[in-house]
Scaffold this motif. Structure first.
Motif, PDB file in Angstrom:
ATOM      1  N   ARG A 187    -130.759 -32.983  52.972  1.00  0.00           N
ATOM      2  CA  ARG A 187    -129.471 -32.581  53.522  1.00  0.00           C
ATOM      3  C   ARG A 187    -129.611 -31.244  54.236  1.00  0.00           C
ATOM      4  O   ARG A 187    -130.378 -30.382  53.835  1.00  0.00           O
ATOM      5  N   ASP A 188    -128.838 -31.057  55.284  1.00  0.00           N
ATOM      6  CA  ASP A 188    -128.808 -29.772  55.963  1.00  0.00           C
ATOM      7  C   ASP A 188    -128.319 -28.706  54.991  1.00  0.00           C
ATOM      8  O   ASP A 188    -127.467 -28.967  54.146  1.00  0.00           O
ATOM      9  N   GLU A 189    -128.877 -27.501  55.109  1.00  0.00           N
ATOM     10  CA  GLU A 189    -128.512 -26.439  54.171  1.00  0.00           C
ATOM     11  C   GLU A 189    -127.045 -26.065  54.257  1.00  0.00           C
ATOM     12  O   GLU A 189    -126.504 -25.441  53.350  1.00  0.00           O
ATOM     13  N   ASN A 190    -126.372 -26.449  55.349  1.00  0.00           N
ATOM     14  CA  ASN A 190    -124.950 -26.164  55.487  1.00  0.00           C
ATOM     15  C   ASN A 190    -124.064 -27.338  55.077  1.00  0.00           C
ATOM     16  O   ASN A 190    -122.840 -27.275  55.229  1.00  0.00           O
ATOM     17  N   SER A 191    -124.669 -28.402  54.555  1.00  0.00           N
ATOM     18  CA  SER A 191    -123.863 -29.532  54.105  1.00  0.00           C
ATOM     19  C   SER A 191    -123.055 -29.130  52.883  1.00  0.00           C
ATOM     20  O   SER A 191    -123.465 -28.246  52.117  1.00  0.00           O
ATOM     21  N   PRO A 192    -121.899 -29.732  52.670  1.00  0.00           N
ATOM     22  CA  PRO A 192    -121.079 -29.398  51.497  1.00  0.00           C
ATOM     23  C   PRO A 192    -121.820 -29.557  50.179  1.00  0.00           C
ATOM     24  O   PRO A 192    -121.659 -28.742  49.273  1.00  0.00           O
ATOM     25  N   VAL A 193    -122.650 -30.603  50.067  1.00  0.00           N
ATOM     26  CA  VAL A 193    -123.385 -30.811  48.813  1.00  0.00           C
ATOM     27  C   VAL A 193    -124.357 -29.662  48.581  1.00  0.00           C
ATOM     28  O   VAL A 193    -124.434 -29.109  47.478  1.00  0.00           O
ATOM     29  N   GLN A 194    -125.101 -29.293  49.627  1.00  0.00           N
ATOM     30  CA  GLN A 194    -126.047 -28.201  49.461  1.00  0.00           C
ATOM     31  C   GLN A 194    -125.335 -26.890  49.159  1.00  0.00           C
ATOM     32  O   GLN A 194    -125.792 -26.072  48.360  1.00  0.00           O
ATOM     33  N   GLN A 195    -124.181 -26.680  49.777  1.00  0.00           N
ATOM     34  CA  GLN A 195    -123.422 -25.450  49.552  1.00  0.00           C
ATOM     35  C   GLN A 195    -122.925 -25.353  48.112  1.00  0.00           C
ATOM     36  O   GLN A 195    -122.994 -24.287  47.492  1.00  0.00           O
ATOM     37  N   ILE A 196    -122.439 -26.453  47.568  1.00  0.00           N
ATOM     38  CA  ILE A 196    -121.928 -26.387  46.193  1.00  0.00           C
ATOM     39  C   ILE A 196    -123.087 -26.224  45.206  1.00  0.00           C
ATOM     40  O   ILE A 196    -122.941 -25.542  44.182  1.00  0.00           O
ATOM     41  N   LEU A 197    -124.248 -26.800  45.509  1.00  0.00           N
ATOM     42  CA  LEU A 197    -125.410 -26.616  44.641  1.00  0.00           C
ATOM     43  C   LEU A 197    -125.910 -25.173  44.688  1.00  0.00           C
ATOM     44  O   LEU A 197    -126.302 -24.602  43.665  1.00  0.00           O
ATOM     45  N   GLU A 198    -125.881 -24.561  45.862  1.00  0.00           N
ATOM     46  CA  GLU A 198    -126.261 -23.152  45.973  1.00  0.00           C
ATOM     47  C   GLU A 198    -125.265 -22.270  45.221  1.00  0.00           C
ATOM     48  O   GLU A 198    -125.643 -21.274  44.591  1.00  0.00           O
ATOM     49  N   HIS A 199    -123.998 -22.654  45.258  1.00  0.00           N
ATOM     50  CA  HIS A 199    -122.973 -21.907  44.524  1.00  0.00           C
ATOM     51  C   HIS A 199    -123.233 -21.966  43.026  1.00  0.00           C
ATOM     52  O   HIS A 199    -123.114 -20.954  42.318  1.00  0.00           O
ATOM     53  N   MET A 200    -123.632 -23.147  42.542  1.00  0.00           N
ATOM     54  CA  MET A 200    -123.929 -23.280  41.121  1.00  0.00           C
ATOM     55  C   MET A 200    -125.114 -22.403  40.736  1.00  0.00           C
ATOM     56  O   MET A 200    -125.119 -21.761  39.687  1.00  0.00           O
ATOM     57  N   LYS A 201    -126.124 -22.368  41.591  1.00  0.00           N
ATOM     58  CA  LYS A 201    -127.286 -21.530  41.317  1.00  0.00           C
ATOM     59  C   LYS A 201    -126.886 -20.064  41.241  1.00  0.00           C
ATOM     60  O   LYS A 201    -127.365 -19.316  40.381  1.00  0.00           O
ATOM     61  N   ASP A 202    -125.981 -19.650  42.134  1.00  0.00           N
ATOM     62  CA  ASP A 202    -125.520 -18.260  42.118  1.00  0.00           C
ATOM     63  C   ASP A 202    -124.750 -17.947  40.831  1.00  0.00           C
ATOM     64  O   ASP A 202    -124.880 -16.848  40.273  1.00  0.00           O
ATOM     65  N   LEU A 203    -123.948 -18.906  40.350  1.00  0.00           N
ATOM     66  CA  LEU A 203    -123.227 -18.707  39.097  1.00  0.00           C
ATOM     67  C   LEU A 203    -124.206 -18.532  37.941  1.00  0.00           C
ATOM     68  O   LEU A 203    -124.015 -17.678  37.065  1.00  0.00           O
ATOM     69  N   TRP A 204    -125.245 -19.352  37.949  1.00  0.00           N
ATOM     70  CA  TRP A 204    -126.259 -19.252  36.895  1.00  0.00           C
ATOM     71  C   TRP A 204    -126.994 -17.909  36.957  1.00  0.00           C
ATOM     72  O   TRP A 204    -127.175 -17.250  35.934  1.00  0.00           O
ATOM     73  N   LEU A 205    -127.384 -17.508  38.153  1.00  0.00           N
ATOM     74  CA  LEU A 205    -128.103 -16.243  38.310  1.00  0.00           C
ATOM     75  C   LEU A 205    -127.264 -15.053  37.852  1.00  0.00           C
ATOM     76  O   LEU A 205    -127.793 -14.068  37.332  1.00  0.00           O
ATOM     77  N   ALA A 206    -125.955 -15.144  38.040  1.00  0.00           N
ATOM     78  CA  ALA A 206    -125.074 -14.040  37.651  1.00  0.00           C
ATOM     79  C   ALA A 206    -124.949 -13.917  36.138  1.00  0.00           C
ATOM     80  O   ALA A 206    -124.609 -12.843  35.630  1.00  0.00           O
ATOM     81  N   LYS A 207    -125.257 -14.997  35.409  1.00  0.00           N
ATOM     82  CA  LYS A 207    -125.060 -14.986  33.957  1.00  0.00           C
ATOM     83  C   LYS A 207    -126.355 -15.007  33.153  1.00  0.00           C
ATOM     84  O   LYS A 207    -126.409 -14.465  32.044  1.00  0.00           O
ATOM     85  N   THR A 208    -127.394 -15.608  33.689  1.00  0.00           N
ATOM     86  CA  THR A 208    -128.624 -15.750  32.913  1.00  0.00           C
ATOM     87  C   THR A 208    -129.255 -14.395  32.599  1.00  0.00           C
ATOM     88  O   THR A 208    -129.161 -13.453  33.391  1.00  0.00           O
ATOM     89  N   THR A 209    -129.910 -14.329  31.451  1.00  0.00           N
ATOM     90  CA  THR A 209    -130.633 -13.114  31.054  1.00  0.00           C
ATOM     91  C   THR A 209    -132.149 -13.340  31.071  1.00  0.00           C
ATOM     92  O   THR A 209    -132.908 -12.494  30.614  1.00  0.00           O
ATOM     93  N   VAL A 210    -132.566 -14.476  31.604  1.00  0.00           N
ATOM     94  CA  VAL A 210    -133.978 -14.844  31.580  1.00  0.00           C
ATOM     95  C   VAL A 210    -134.859 -13.785  32.234  1.00  0.00           C
ATOM     96  O   VAL A 210    -135.941 -13.457  31.740  1.00  0.00           O
ATOM     97  N   PHE A 211    -134.392 -13.258  33.368  1.00  0.00           N
ATOM     98  CA  PHE A 211    -135.223 -12.322  34.116  1.00  0.00           C
ATOM     99  C   PHE A 211    -134.968 -10.866  33.750  1.00  0.00           C
ATOM    100  O   PHE A 211    -135.614  -9.967  34.300  1.00  0.00           O
ATOM    101  N   THR A 212    -134.053 -10.623  32.822  1.00  0.00           N
ATOM    102  CA  THR A 212    -133.706  -9.255  32.460  1.00  0.00           C
ATOM    103  C   THR A 212    -134.870  -8.531  31.810  1.00  0.00           C
ATOM    104  O   THR A 212    -135.211  -7.398  32.179  1.00  0.00           O
ATOM    105  N   THR A 213    -135.472  -9.179  30.834  1.00  0.00           N
ATOM    106  CA  THR A 213    -136.580  -8.542  30.112  1.00  0.00           C
ATOM    107  C   THR A 213    -137.939  -8.887  30.707  1.00  0.00           C
ATOM    108  O   THR A 213    -138.925  -8.205  30.442  1.00  0.00           O
TER     109      THR A 213
END
Length: 226
Positions: free
Chosen positions: A101-127
């Motif tokens: 899918r094109d990176e600007n497709s709605p599906v790709q956009q919502i998946l990127e949004h989910m990744k951003d939500l995860w990155l904002a909350k995960t502590t995996v990379f903190t330590t």
């Protein structure tokens, strides 16, 4: 996604093995047919071309698996797959679609949004800024082989591989009721973020999924590995 509870005995002749380059065409075909039953696929449609993108992304790291039925005439012996990739903090800064899918497709956009939500909350990379996270990309089981526990078998193999490769966590986007129940209720994954399909705004300010109500949310989960 197929149920993880076997409804009948698993045939002994089925073979679970690592995915290879030679499997990519069959993975693409099976992805296209199975993802049509997922909410996003049913709503937006899905093509074999997109399946090829998933297959390509799944071969970057040796963490994807397939199940084949050697008694079937080839080609076409592949009956199930679980594709994954390994994420690092450095890779997460590169916004590269995992499908065709094109990176600007709605599906790709919502998946990127989910990744951003995860990155904002995960502590995996903190330590550990060099930590690795396994991302489940897709699962597919031929409808003729549902009810044999193949989805669970592939899941367990992928989780074992995550530990073996030194991943500290597993992350997955769950689009359907079945996967949300599986990861959130049965497997102890933590809900890291969600977005209501009907309210998601794309880059052009539109609501591309405004009539998608079942399930209500697209969710992303994480599980820390011991």
């Amino acid at each position: 996604m197929a149920s993880t509870t076997p409804k009948q005995p698993r045939p002994d002749h089925l073979v679970l093995r690592p995915m290879t380059d030679a499997d990519k065409p069959e993975v693409a075909e099976l992805f296209a047919s199975t993802f049509q039953r997922e909410p996003l696929g049913a709503y937006c449609g899905v093509t074999v071309k997109e399946g090829r993108g998933v297959a390509e992304a799944s071969m970057v790291d040796p963490v994807s698996f397939v199940i084949e039925d050697p008694t079937l005439p080839g080609p076409g012996r592949l009956i199930a797959f679980r594709t994954s990739s390994i994420l690092t903090k450095a890779l997460l800064t590169t916004k590269k679609p995992e499908t065709a899918r094109d990176e600007n497709s709605p599906v790709q956009q919502i998946l990127e949004h989910m990744k951003d939500l995860w990155l904002a909350k995960t502590t995996v990379f903190t330590t550990n800024p060099d930590a690795k996270v396994m991302k489940f990309i897709a699962l597919g089981v031929d409808t003729r082989y549902e009810g044999l526990g193949l989805a669970k078998e592939l899941l367990n193999k992928a989780m074992d591989k995550a530990r073996e490769t030194g991943c500290t966590a597993v992350m997955v986007v769950a689009s359907a009721f079945a996967t949300q129940h599986l990861f959130g209720k049965r497997l102890g994954f933590e809900l890291m973020g969600q977005v209501r399909y009907s309210e998601f705004l794309s880059k052009d300010g539109k609501k591309p999924f405004e009539n998608l109500h079942e399930p209500e949310f697209l969710q992303i989960y994480e599980k820390k590995l011991e």
